[in-house]
Each structure stands twice: as structure tokens, then as C-alpha cells.
Design an enzyme around this catalytic site. Structure first.
Site, mmCIF file in Angstrom:
data_model
loop_
_atom_site.group_PDB
_atom_site.id
_atom_site.type_symbol
_atom_site.label_atom_id
_atom_site.label_comp_id
_atom_site.label_asym_id
_atom_site.label_seq_id
_atom_site.Cartn_x
_atom_site.Cartn_y
_atom_site.Cartn_z
ATOM 1 N N SER A 57 -3.061 -7.244 -2.081
ATOM 2 C CA SER A 57 -1.803 -6.539 -2.332
ATOM 3 C C SER A 57 -1.795 -5.249 -1.524
ATOM 4 O O SER A 57 -2.821 -4.581 -1.417
ATOM 5 C CB SER A 57 -1.639 -6.186 -3.816
ATOM 6 O OG SER A 57 -1.623 -7.333 -4.630
ATOM 7 N N SER A 93 -3.329 -0.651 12.538
ATOM 8 C CA SER A 93 -2.619 -0.502 13.812
ATOM 9 C C SER A 93 -1.289 -1.241 13.836
ATOM 10 O O SER A 93 -0.395 -0.888 14.609
ATOM 11 C CB SER A 93 -3.505 -0.995 14.966
ATOM 12 O OG SER A 93 -3.798 -2.378 14.811
ATOM 13 N N CYS A 103 0.511 -1.747 10.956
ATOM 14 C CA CYS A 103 1.135 -1.455 9.667
ATOM 15 C C CYS A 103 2.125 -0.304 9.792
ATOM 16 O O CYS A 103 1.827 0.714 10.421
ATOM 17 C CB CYS A 103 0.062 -1.112 8.636
ATOM 18 S SG CYS A 103 0.692 -0.981 6.957
ATOM 19 N N ASP A 111 -10.495 -0.082 4.784
ATOM 20 C CA ASP A 111 -9.660 -1.091 5.433
ATOM 21 C C ASP A 111 -8.521 -0.416 6.197
ATOM 22 O O ASP A 111 -7.584 0.099 5.596
ATOM 23 C CB ASP A 111 -9.105 -2.046 4.364
ATOM 24 C CG ASP A 111 -8.103 -3.037 4.932
ATOM 25 O OD1 ASP A 111 -8.191 -3.357 6.137
ATOM 26 O OD2 ASP A 111 -7.230 -3.503 4.169
ATOM 27 N N ARG A 166 2.142 -10.367 -1.095
ATOM 28 C CA ARG A 166 1.343 -9.153 -0.858
ATOM 29 C C ARG A 166 2.196 -7.902 -0.970
ATOM 30 O O ARG A 166 1.734 -6.845 -1.408
ATOM 31 C CB ARG A 166 0.707 -9.223 0.534
ATOM 32 C CG ARG A 166 -0.277 -8.099 0.813
ATOM 33 C CD ARG A 166 -0.951 -8.266 2.169
ATOM 34 N NE ARG A 166 -2.175 -7.487 2.230
ATOM 35 C CZ ARG A 166 -2.229 -6.203 2.573
ATOM 36 N NH1 ARG A 166 -1.116 -5.571 2.899
ATOM 37 N NH2 ARG A 166 -3.381 -5.559 2.593
#
EC number: 1.1.1.205
Length: 524
Positions: A280, A334, A336, A369, A438
Site C-alpha cells: 500500500s 524516481s 513516484c 524503500d 495499492r
């Protein structure tokens, strides 16, 4: 008149007169009230004392409460990054891959099974055939499973009375596919008695120079098998991430938090899944909390990594629910655009530090992350408290990533896209696929993208790239003066490892500058 210089022999003694060590402690560096939110580019780790070779640095680290890896490298569950091939070689090279769920449950389970079957200790459920199986059928099985050694039992079942073994040498030059294997099989294969150890079995394989060792009970019934190919993999990949019980490669996978994901997870567990990521973009939701509770009740031995989170308040809810690990990052990847579109997220350095400071008190390992572009960023993420680093863009474009290469403007490229991109959301239809679930968009008539689609340059195989990261991280720890990732964390917390904030001009100075042209080769 200038003062006389001090006695050089007393330099160490004089150093003790300073009220604090050079540089900043991690607490001083990450003070948001003073410096705001920081990314990995906004600071440096100061060098320490080097009194050991870089090869002595241990990169062993925790993925979850119960799973330990030999390297901190993790591949992201994105449909342009991790499928079976990536997961296999990430595990062989000491990390782990998380297979994406932007596919059907059966397709995802099949990929997990492929990883689990790639390397084994004792193969307790070998694929067997009967004496009446045809050569043509064996050839089809070879193409399907990727190997050609099949035990032959009287009834084609295991356990069953062993009567022979078919290998590639037995059928290699046969053109008549209608022949049955009883006519071509090896009738007296090398066997071991049930109860021998893995070490004893591997020793028999070495001595006999055979490809397979068939394990039988006192009545001659096949019960398991050892493969020489797996023995060779053990030698070639000494850092491989394996299950302590089955000796199979570790494999992770991602699922969403909708009701249909419960049945998906059942299939993944049947395929041998070791750890699941709840995927998510904003992990602090009742959907994820309820899913953690259900998994803990249904599959108590399965490790759960929850997220994504960027604050300790988010982390607290997931830790209290029983998460075995946390995934940190919101909008820093990169590909997002969550921070831009949703006005929600946090600079990655600050997010990693604050969540890890909280979670580590409860023994919950954290995964950084997003925002990782090089070895230096990996080192900084680990110094801020994370145990592992998840990579998407760094591994996209490698040989093992999904997709075909294409050429544009003379460059060899592969597609890479965010799971929040419109392309990913529409891959398998809008309703309840990996991307829409997600981002909580299953029922939306108008999709709002939180990612982009693009392309990255061919990086070659991770069989070269991951060792480059491994050796580079060892050298980085050596420069800092830490012989392990454990000591790095400890020395950061006790103030021995120091940091320096970087101004914009300092960042320019730290990069390549004042050259007419140059070639940047990271490894050979």
C-alpha cells in the site's frame, strides 16, 4: 608573536580537550526544526579509523524478526522489476526479491514456485514419471520445468517403488518420441538410504560424479532426491539466502489488502512463500491492520512486512498489529509523484530516521524503500537505522528484470514504470488490480496517477551489478570505520559515527566538476 606549536606526540591527548567530536551526531543532523526534511543528498557520513580490510566487513542483516540475509539488498515488487528471474538471482546473491502482484494469483504463485524449485536441499516432492511415460512427454516436461532428470517409479508417484532414472543423456539424440521411458532409462541409478544427512548426500554426488542422488527407504521406495546442480550453486553462490529447514531459496511476494488477496495469499503460501509484503502506498489503514490480523491467525509462521510508512505514528499502529518488518517511503521513488499530486509524503532521509528510531526499539527491522540512486545512498539509509534497502529504479533495465529491450536514439532501453502510473493501473483492468488496490482506487471512475511510465538504460546482469553494490558497500563501511552493519548502527547511536550537513554548493563540490567531458564507469 605566534604561539609555539604543540608537541605532536600529545595530539591524541589534546583531542580530548574538545567538548564534542567533530561533526554532528545523527540526532543533531536529523533535527527537523533546524534543518527541515533531509534527503540522502543533504548529508555525508564522516570517515573513521580504518584498521581492517574491506573484505572483512560483514553485511549480514535482518529482513524481518525471523529472517536474516547476508546482504541488505531487496528488489521491489514492481511489474517492471521483479518476477521469478529477478527473485532467483537476488536470493542467490544474498538478498531477496519480492514478486509483484499485478498479475493473476495463479501466475504469481507459479513465479514463487519457480523460485522455490530453483535450488533445493533434499527435494522431498520430486517430479516423477512412470515406465509408460513417452520420450515426447519427457521432452515437454523438460521445457516446462527447466530440467530433465526425472525418477521413474512403478506407479509414477512419490513415494513409489524406484525402477530407474531418465536424464537428458538418455533422450538427447532420440527422434522417436513414441518410445516409452522403460526402454531408455538408466535402470540402476545411484541411491542413498533415507536418513543420510545433506552433507553425506553431497559427498556421494562428488564421489560418483552423477547428476542425481535418489533417496530410498528400506523397501526401495523413492522418498526424496538430491541434485548435483544444486551442489554447484552452493559453491558458486556462497551468500545465497536460503530457508534454514528446506535449503530452498527465500522468496517474497506482495499482495494488496482487499478481500480477494486472501485467496491469493493461500496460493502463494502453498507455493512456498517465506515472507509477504502488504503493498500500500499509505500503510496506516484499517484495511492493512485487518489483513495483518487475518494473516497472523491463518498463517502464523508467515513473516509480514507492512507499509509503506513515513512517520512513527503510522509505524506504531502496524507494529502493534503484529508486523514483522516495516517498509519506509512515501513519494521518494524516481517514478513516484505522490508528493507532487497528493501533497503527502516525507523526504526519505528524515522518514527513514524517524521510523527506524521508533521501530528498532521493538525489534522490528525496517526497509528503506525509494530515493536510492547509488552505493552512497544505500550506506546512508543503513546508517540512519534501516536494516535493508529496497531498489526499483536501480534494478530496472537489468537482464533479469521483466520486459524486452528496445532501442531509442541509439540507446538500449527497458520500460520502467511506477505502480501508481496509469499504464500499471490499467494492465489487468481497473477493478482490484495491484496498482489500483495499492492506491485505494479500485472503485474510481477517474484514475489519478501517482506514478509515471518511462524507460531506463540497459544495466547488464545483476550477477555483476549486485556484487558491485556489495563490494562498494564494504568499502564504504571501511571508510566509516565499521566492520559490520550491526556496528554501523551501534556507532551511529552512541555518537561514534558522525555526520555533516551539505549545502547546495557542497553537493556540487562532491560531484564531478570542471571537466570538459568524462566517462562515468561504475564497474567493469
Amino acid at each position: 608573536m605566534s604561539a609555539a606549536p604543540l608537541d605532536y606526540k600529545k595530539a591524541l591527548e589534546h583531542l580530548k580537550t574538545y567538548s564534542s567530536k567533530d561533526g554532528l551526531s545523527v540526532q543533531e543532523l536529523m533535527d527537523s526544526t533546524t534543518r527541515g526534511g533531509l534527503t540522502y543528498n543533504d548529508f555525508l557520513v564522516l570517515p573513521g579509523l580504518v584498521n581492517f580490510p574491506s573484505s572483512a566487513v560483514s553485511l549480514q542483516t535482518k529482513l524481518t524478526k525471523k529472517i536474516t540475509l547476508n546482504t541488505p539488498f531487496v528488489s521491489s515488487p514492481m511489474d517492471t522489476v521483479t518476477e521469478a528471474d529477478m527473485a532467483i538471482y537476488m536470493a542467490l546473491l544474498g538478498g531477496i526479491g519480492f514478486i509483484h502482484h499485478n498479475c493473476t494469483p495463479k501466475e504469481q504463485a507459479s513465479m514463487v514456485k519457480k523460485v522455490k524449485m530453483f535450488e533445493n536441499g533434499f527435494i522431498n516432492s520430486p517430479i516423477v514419471i512412470s515406465p509408460t511415460t513417452t520420450v515426447g512427454e519427457v521432452k515437454v516436461m523438460k521445457r516446462k520445468f527447466g530440467f530433465s532428470g526425472f525418477p521413474v517409479t512403478e506407479d509414477g508417484k512419490c513415494p513409489g517403488k524406484l525402477v530407474g532414472l531418465v536424464t537428458s543423456r538418455d533422450i538427447q539424440f532420440l527422434e522417436d518420441d513414441s518410445l516409452v521411458v522403460s526402454e531408455v532409462m538408466t535402470k540402476n541409478p545411484v541411491t542413498g538410504i533415507k536418513g543420510i544427512t545433506l552433507k553425506e548426500g553431497n559427498e556421494i554426488l562428488k564421489q560418483t560424479k552423477k547428476g542425481k542422488l535418489l533417496i530410498v527407504d528400506d523397501n526401495g521406495n523413492l522418498v526424496s532426491m538430491l541434485s548435483r546442480a544444486d551442489l554447484m550453486k552452493n559453491q558458486n553462490y556462497p551468500l545465497a539466502s536460503k530457508s534454514a529447514t528446506t535449503k530452498q531459496l527465500l522468496c517474497g511476494a506482495a499482495i494488496g489488502t482487499i478481500e480477494a488477496d486472501k485467496e491469493r495469499l493461500r496460493l502463494l503460501v502453498e507455493a512456498g512463500l517465506d515472507v509477504v509484503i502488504l503493498d500500500s502506498s499509505q500503510g496506516n489503514s484499517v484495511f492493512q491492520l485487518n489483513m495483518i490480523k487475518w494473516i497472523k491467525e491463518t498463517f502464523p509462521d508467515l513473516e509480514i512486512i507492512a507499509g509503506n510508512v513515513a512517520t512513527r505514528e503510522q509505524a506504531a499502529n502496524l507494529i502493534a498489529a503484529g508486523a514483522d518488518g516495516l517498509r519506509i517511503g512515501m513519494g521518494s521513488g524516481s517514478i513516484c509523484i505522490t508528493q507532487e499530486v497528493m501533497a503527502c509524503g516525507r523526504p526519505q532521509g528524515t522518514a527513514v530516521y524517524n521510523v527506524c528510531q521508533f521501530a528498532n526499539q521493538f525489534g522490528v527491522p525496517c526497509m528503506a524503500d525509494g530515493g536510492v540512486q547509488n552505493i552512497g545512498h544505500i550506506t546512508k539509509a543503513l546508517a540512519l537505522g534501516s536494516s535493508t534497502v529496497m531498489m526499483g529504479g536501480m534494478l530496472a533495465g537489468t537482464t533479469e528484470s521483466p520486459g524486452e529491450y528496445f532501442y531509442k536514439d541509439g540507446k538500449r532501453l527497458k520500460a520502467y514504470r511506477g505502480m501508481g502510473s496509469i499504464d500499471a493501473m490499467q494492465k489487468t483492468g481497473n477493478k482490484g488490480n495491484a496498482s489500483t488496490s495499492r492506491y485505494f482506487s479500485e472503485s474510481d471512475s477517474v484514475l489519478v496517477a501517482q506514478g509515471v511510465s518511462g524507460a531506463v538504460v540497459d544495466k547488464g546482469s545483476i550477477k555483476k551489478f549486485i556484487p558491485y553494490l556489495y563490494n562498494g558497500l564494504q568499502h564504504s563501511c571501511q571508510d566509516i570505520g565499521c566492520e559490520s552493519l550491526t556496528s554501523l548502527k551501534e556507532n551511529v547511536q552512541n555518537g561514534e559515527v558522525r555526520f555533516e550537513f551539505r549545502t547546495a554548493s557542497a553537493q556540487l563540490e562532491g560531484g564531478v566538476h570542471n571537466l570538459h567531458s568524462y566517462e562515468k564507469r561504475l564497474y567493469n
